[in-house]
Design a protein around this motif. Sequence first.
Motif, PDB file in Angstrom:
ATOM      1  N   LEU A 187      37.665  51.147  41.775  1.00 21.70           N
ATOM      2  CA  LEU A 187      39.198  51.483  41.259  1.00 21.70           C
ATOM      3  C   LEU A 187      39.722  50.478  42.867  1.00 21.70           C
ATOM      4  N   VAL A 188      39.459  51.084  44.065  1.00 27.24           N
ATOM      5  CA  VAL A 188      40.020  50.877  45.408  1.00 27.24           C
ATOM      6  C   VAL A 188      40.273  48.696  45.077  1.00 27.24           C
ATOM      7  N   ALA A 189      39.110  48.402  44.908  1.00 25.98           N
ATOM      8  CA  ALA A 189      38.807  47.448  45.711  1.00 25.98           C
ATOM      9  C   ALA A 189      39.689  46.269  43.778  1.00 25.98           C
ATOM     10  N   VAL A 190      39.715  46.441  43.126  1.00 22.71           N
ATOM     11  CA  VAL A 190      40.538  45.823  42.465  1.00 22.71           C
ATOM     12  C   VAL A 190      41.439  46.053  41.971  1.00 22.71           C
ATOM     13  N   ILE A 191      42.366  47.707  41.870  1.00 27.02           N
ATOM     14  CA  ILE A 191      43.441  47.795  41.348  1.00 27.02           C
ATOM     15  C   ILE A 191      44.475  48.350  42.757  1.00 27.02           C
ATOM     16  N   LEU A 192      44.022  48.846  43.907  1.00 27.92           N
ATOM     17  CA  LEU A 192      44.560  49.830  44.360  1.00 27.92           C
ATOM     18  C   LEU A 192      45.100  48.527  45.554  1.00 27.92           C
ATOM     19  N   VAL A 193      43.921  48.484  46.393  1.00 26.37           N
ATOM     20  CA  VAL A 193      43.986  47.195  47.330  1.00 26.37           C
ATOM     21  C   VAL A 193      45.051  45.648  46.288  1.00 26.37           C
ATOM     22  N   PRO A 194      44.551  45.435  45.758  1.00 31.15           N
ATOM     23  CA  PRO A 194      45.791  44.461  45.354  1.00 31.15           C
ATOM     24  C   PRO A 194      47.247  44.611  44.843  1.00 31.15           C
ATOM     25  N   PHE A 195      47.010  45.786  44.521  1.00 34.24           N
ATOM     26  CA  PHE A 195      48.725  46.764  44.201  1.00 34.24           C
ATOM     27  C   PHE A 195      49.022  46.651  45.734  1.00 34.24           C
ATOM     28  N   ALA A 196      48.736  47.473  46.337  1.00 28.93           N
ATOM     29  CA  ALA A 196      49.194  47.334  48.188  1.00 28.93           C
ATOM     30  C   ALA A 196      49.428  46.140  48.709  1.00 28.93           C
ATOM     31  N   MET A 197      48.387  45.190  48.334  1.00 29.64           N
ATOM     32  CA  MET A 197      48.637  43.827  49.103  1.00 29.64           C
ATOM     33  C   MET A 197      50.078  42.909  48.070  1.00 29.64           C
ATOM     34  N   PHE A 208      38.339  43.103  34.474  1.00 30.04           N
ATOM     35  CA  PHE A 208      38.579  44.447  33.045  1.00 30.04           C
ATOM     36  C   PHE A 208      37.310  45.411  32.681  1.00 30.04           C
ATOM     37  N   THR A 209      36.222  45.630  33.598  1.00 26.27           N
ATOM     38  CA  THR A 209      35.605  46.912  34.183  1.00 26.27           C
ATOM     39  C   THR A 209      36.044  48.316  34.518  1.00 26.27           C
ATOM     40  N   ILE A 210      36.721  48.362  35.820  1.00 25.73           N
ATOM     41  CA  ILE A 210      37.075  48.993  36.184  1.00 25.73           C
ATOM     42  C   ILE A 210      38.617  48.984  35.087  1.00 25.73           C
ATOM     43  N   ILE A 211      39.309  47.949  34.261  1.00 26.49           N
ATOM     44  CA  ILE A 211      41.066  48.586  33.679  1.00 26.49           C
ATOM     45  C   ILE A 211      40.450  49.675  32.226  1.00 26.49           C
ATOM     46  N   GLN A 212      39.564  48.581  31.709  1.00 25.27           N
ATOM     47  CA  GLN A 212      39.136  49.423  30.100  1.00 25.27           C
ATOM     48  C   GLN A 212      38.199  50.930  30.779  1.00 25.27           C
ATOM     49  N   ALA A 213      37.358  51.069  32.031  1.00 24.05           N
ATOM     50  CA  ALA A 213      36.933  51.843  32.714  1.00 24.05           C
ATOM     51  C   ALA A 213      38.129  53.227  33.289  1.00 24.05           C
ATOM     52  N   ALA A 214      39.128  53.186  33.413  1.00 21.98           N
ATOM     53  CA  ALA A 214      40.220  53.812  33.455  1.00 21.98           C
ATOM     54  C   ALA A 214      40.699  54.424  32.569  1.00 21.98           C
ATOM     55  N   PHE A 215      41.090  53.931  31.282  1.00 23.75           N
ATOM     56  CA  PHE A 215      40.443  54.353  29.548  1.00 23.75           C
ATOM     57  C   PHE A 215      39.933  55.102  29.578  1.00 23.75           C
ATOM     58  N   GLY A 216      38.665  54.596  29.628  1.00 21.10           N
ATOM     59  CA  GLY A 216      37.873  55.049  29.277  1.00 21.10           C
ATOM     60  C   GLY A 216      37.753  56.894  29.769  1.00 21.10           C
ATOM     61  N   PHE A 249      36.521  49.296  21.946  1.00 24.79           N
ATOM     62  CA  PHE A 249      37.955  49.362  22.434  1.00 24.79           C
ATOM     63  C   PHE A 249      37.416  48.199  23.344  1.00 24.79           C
ATOM     64  N   SER A 250      36.897  48.408  24.753  1.00 25.82           N
ATOM     65  CA  SER A 250      36.846  48.148  25.740  1.00 25.82           C
ATOM     66  C   SER A 250      36.586  46.457  24.918  1.00 25.82           C
ATOM     67  N   PHE A 251      35.882  46.350  23.638  1.00 28.69           N
ATOM     68  CA  PHE A 251      34.960  44.946  23.299  1.00 28.69           C
ATOM     69  C   PHE A 251      36.496  44.410  23.362  1.00 28.69           C
ATOM     70  N   ILE A 252      36.113  45.188  22.277  1.00 27.86           N
ATOM     71  CA  ILE A 252      38.376  44.807  21.163  1.00 27.86           C
ATOM     72  C   ILE A 252      39.620  44.367  22.358  1.00 27.86           C
ATOM     73  N   TRP A 253      39.316  45.335  23.198  1.00 29.81           N
ATOM     74  CA  TRP A 253      40.474  44.666  24.018  1.00 29.81           C
ATOM     75  C   TRP A 253      40.359  43.318  25.005  1.00 29.81           C
TER      76      TRP A 253
END
Lengths: 270, 298
Positions: B23-33, A140-148, A196-200
């Motif tokens: 981004l690569v490890a958590v999103i892109l690679v799993p998506f490609a897999m 979730f760090t990267i999922i929320q950071a993508a928005f951030g 936002f990151s916290f609540i989401w």
Amino acid sequence: MKRHAVLWSLIVLAVVMLAPFVIVALNALKTPAQYASDGPLALPSDITFQGVIDFWDRVGFGQKLLNSFIISGSVAVLAVVVSVLNAYALGIGRIRGRSWILIAFLVANTLPQEAMVYPLYFLAKETGLYDTQLSVIIIFTIIQAAFGTYLLSSTYAGFPHELLEAARIDGANKWQTLVRIVVPISRPTLGVLFVFSFIWTWNEFFLPLVLLISNDTQTVPVALGVLQGQRLMDATMTSASALLGVIPAIAFFLIFQRTLTRGITAGAVK
Amino acid sequence: MIAKTLRDRGSYLLFLIPGALLLVAVILVPFAMNIGISFTRWQGVGDPKWTGLDNYTRLLGDGTFWSSFQHNLALVVAMAILPTAIGLVIAAALFDVIGKRFGQRAASVLRACVYLPQVLPIAVAGIVWSWILAPQGALNEFLGVVGLGSLGQNWLGDPEVALWSVMGVLLWIQIGYPVVIFMAGLQRADPSLYEAAELDGASWWGRFWHVTVPQIRPEVFVVLLTCTIAALKVFGPIYVLTRGGPGGATNVPSYFSFQNFFEKTQVGYGAAIATVLTVLILILTTVFLKVQNRGERA
């Protein structure tokens, strides 16, 4: 006359929106016996917290709250840090290919979690991270950071140039400029991002449901959702569980309300 | 000079490393897999067996798959189209009538009431409603008290009614989001346009349609896009309210893929469903952004 008609219809709407919360609270504070005799709409004749306490003990709710706080808090801090670093490179550094990189983050934010869930589950098992809070925190760090990153990059693109130039002339390197100039000035936006990151993250259900299976790691929504799915609870206990799920959300809402409304606006119009 | 600029850019690139790695490890690679898995037959253990497009051809003939997308369309109506339309009217009424004649405080209190369901974890909202909609639940009880007992239903257990009930719950959850965003947008609307419209003798409805809505067009686009995507991804409410039932009457692609991944262990097939859903969402996002850009330039 017409104005009052508008006012009254909006008040009726507000009542309808709030009714479920009221009904849940009413029944969470009833004894099962009174529920059986008077039904769900009656006011509690004598208020009891027994249902809430029973439910709390049965699921170890304190542990779930702690888990949710650890996960959401860590994600919020880390997501803000990663977003700042990304946005510094993209918005202020204006590195080459930035629009493509930004699109990559935007797409990452749009992808349905269903399209990553099985590989993530598989990889978590392979690396021993399955059923650990760390796995959910990383994801979730990267999922929320993508928005951030998306939000902050556009903010940083308009960052006053004179300030950066002044810092450079004073001999600050890029890291010092970031920590001493950029971060303090953008603190309000970072606050919004943190909330936002916290609540989401607190509200997330799908990936935590798949990745966290034991009592020691589960978050509040997952624990409640799983119990509900088993359909083992009676009516008063169900409403007690719903009440316990609602209370933190309303608390956050009241605490963060100002930041939230400001933040939603910030995200809405690019 | 050029060398210096390059070095400059290079050092900014360092700041991107943590984010890019994640981004690569958590999103892109799993998506490609996931895409890779969708071309195989795999139980989740042992070696996946390459089957080419088999999963996708099987999808085309699978009634559950098609009906799950039809249910998804219904959820788009409940989560994107209706909230946008109703949200516009509520936001305009709050801003225009309540805020101006009864004070900002009244407007923000009413707005907060409408927004409250948005802050609930979606799973908790599902628990609240599954209990209210139960056969002996509060809704049927309420209908009985006001003398409409004959309208009582098994709201979530009757295949004819369940999808409508789910739509109602999602509308309740969703409506606050457009209201808050539209009200914020109206703050920057130009008051002189309203005065001009009033002088021209435009009705409230005329002003709403010709002045209010065009001014917050960007917000309308953003809300429609984000809500439509959210509707396509719906999982939590289905899991908690109906588990896709009764008899598949409320199954959606997201839940359908989850079933294949973790209940039927047909991982390849689940991956194919998830891939189709992703492609659909990406196409939709692109189209929306294109239309929005064109609208802004015009």
